[in-house]
Each structure stands twice: as structure tokens, then as C-alpha cells.
Write a protein that holds these residues in place. Structure first.
Motif, short mmCIF file in Angstrom:
data_model
loop_
_atom_site.label_atom_id
_atom_site.label_comp_id
_atom_site.label_asym_id
_atom_site.label_seq_id
_atom_site.Cartn_x
_atom_site.Cartn_y
_atom_site.Cartn_z
N ILE A 88 32.22 1.42 14.33
CA ILE A 88 31.26 2.46 14.68
C ILE A 88 29.89 2.19 14.04
O ILE A 88 28.85 2.28 14.71
N HIS A 92 28.87 0.17 17.37
CA HIS A 92 28.58 1.28 18.28
C HIS A 92 27.17 1.84 18.07
O HIS A 92 26.41 1.97 19.04
N GLU A 142 35.35 6.61 20.46
CA GLU A 142 35.13 7.50 19.32
C GLU A 142 35.76 8.88 19.51
O GLU A 142 36.30 9.47 18.57
N GLU A 143 35.69 9.39 20.75
CA GLU A 143 36.15 10.75 21.00
C GLU A 143 37.66 10.84 21.26
O GLU A 143 38.28 11.86 20.95
#
Length: 231
Positions: A88, A92, A142-143
């Protein structure tokens, strides 16, 4: 860590143990992330690469990399939460920022030079397809998927098969992103601008190549280190 390696070693396994070999594979356009589950010899044959020269170059890099004791070894030995946090923060978030910053340049170059450089119209099309897909992809990770991976680790996941199917979907999306990047490399002649290209034109090609490199390492970390833990 691999004690030995040969022409039959899988591309991804060599990169896992000796990450700097990724640069060698990239230089001859051998896919080490999505297509990494392929023996070196087979990958060389498919790509029309001289196997002897390839193995010599790989050996040279490996001998210079202190027996492979570098960054990727850290991730092989890291827990999944640590890898997820790294993905992340290092892939990301920078990816979102790069798409935000690069998009106006891609649009400008296509608009200004596309009339006499039709390949730039295709670059524009492919870039925005990649942008849409990758932004949706990282949001899904991520979600939805990363929380499911943490539940798999904690043995709290309610639907293991469903979680694994999500991971497989991500791998398929990685394949598609890789295919788009391959088209971009092809249409730009390996991201080499024409001799008379302006500064913005050159900037776009350079940053597209950097985007490709970052995406490959991002996908490699997930496809070949993180995801296989759950199958």
C-alpha cells in the motif's frame, strides 16, 4: 533460498531469491511477474532469447548480489500484514499519485503530436485503460481482498473458497494489466521516443517505462510471494 539454479529454474523463483535478476529478464522482455511460473529455458525460447547469453548474464548479476541477500528475501520471510502495508505505502499510494500527475502529459502529447504520430493516439487509449483498471484494482485490494487475507491468517474468514476466488480475480487482473503494458512497450518501440521528440514527449515515455517497472515489482510481490501462501 535456492542452493542451485539451472535453465529449468522457474523465472519467478530466481527473481524471488535474486531480485536483481529482474533487470536481466526485463531487458530481454521476459515476464517475471504474471508469466513467472515458466522455466528460464522455456521463457527464453518463447521470446527468441539466446539461452546461453541469458544464463551468463544472470550468473553475473547473481555473483554480484552477495548470494541474493537483498530486499526480496526480506519479503519472503515477512508476515502477510507487513507485506500488505508495504504494498500500500510503496506501490498503491505512489501509483495513484503518478496517474494523477502523468495523465495531463499523456493527454497533451496525444493532442499536440497525435496527428502526425498516430501511435500516440494508441498510447493515450492504452494508458487510460490501464489507469482505470489499476485504480479499480488497488481499491479492490485495499477494501476487500487484503482484509480477507488478514482473516485467512487469523482463521476468521467465513468463506475461504470465496476469498481464494477473489485472489484469483486479482491475478487475472494482473495478467490484463501486463498485457496492456506489453502493448504500450510494443507501440512505443520499447519506450524510445523519436529523435525529434519534444521534452514532454520524452517525459511521457520515460515515466511510462518507470510505471511499467513499478507495476512489475508490485505484481511480482503479490503473485509470487503473497498470494501463493493461501493455495
Amino acid at each position: 533460498m535456492l542452493k542451485t539454479y539451472s535453465e529449468q529454474t522457474l523465472v519467478r523463483d530466481l527473481v524471488n531469491d535474486f531480485p536483481k535478476t529482474a533487470d536481466v529478464f526485463k531487458s530481454v522482455r521476459i515476464d517475471f511477474c504474471c508469466g513467472g511460473a515458466t522455466p528460464i529455458a522455456e521463457a527464453a525460447a518463447t521470446g527468441g532469447v539466446d539461452l546461453g547469453v541469458l544464463m551468463a548474464n544472470l550468473t553475473e548479476v547473481i555473483e554480484k548480489s552477495s548470494n541474493g541477500e537483498d530486499d526480496m528475501k526480506v519479503w519472503i520471510d515477512s508476515d502477510s500484514n507487513t507485506i500488505i502495508d508495504h504494498v500500500i505505502s510503496e506501490y498503491h499510494n505512489p501509483l495513484r499519485e503518478e496517474f494523477l500527475n502523468l495523465s495531463p502529459y499523456v493527454t497533451k502529447v496525444s493532442r499536440v503530436h497525435g496527428g502526425h504520430r498516430p501511435e500516440l493516439l494508441k498510447v493515450y487509449e492504452l494508458y487510460y485503460e490501464l489507469k482505470k483498471e489499476m485504480l479499480e484494482h488497488v481499491a479492490k485490494e485495499e477494501e476487500t481482498v487484503f482484509p480477507l487475507i488478514k482473516q485467512l491468517d487469523d482463521n476468521t474468514v467465513e468463506d475461504r473458497d470465496g476469498a481464494l476466488n477473489y485472489i484469483k480475480e486479482l491475478e487475472a487482473e494482473h495478467d490484463h494489466a501486463g498485457a496492456i503494458l506489453k502493448q504500450l512497450r510494443d507501440i512505443t518501440s520499447d519506450f524510445i521516443p523519436p529523435a525529434d521528440a519534444c521534452g514532454t514527449y520524452r517525459l511521457v515515455y520515460k515515466r511510462l517505462e518507470m510505471l511499467e517497472a513499478q507495476t512489475f515489482m508490485h505484481v511480482h510481490l503479490e503473485n509470487n510471494i503473497l498470494f501463493p501462501r493461501y493455495f
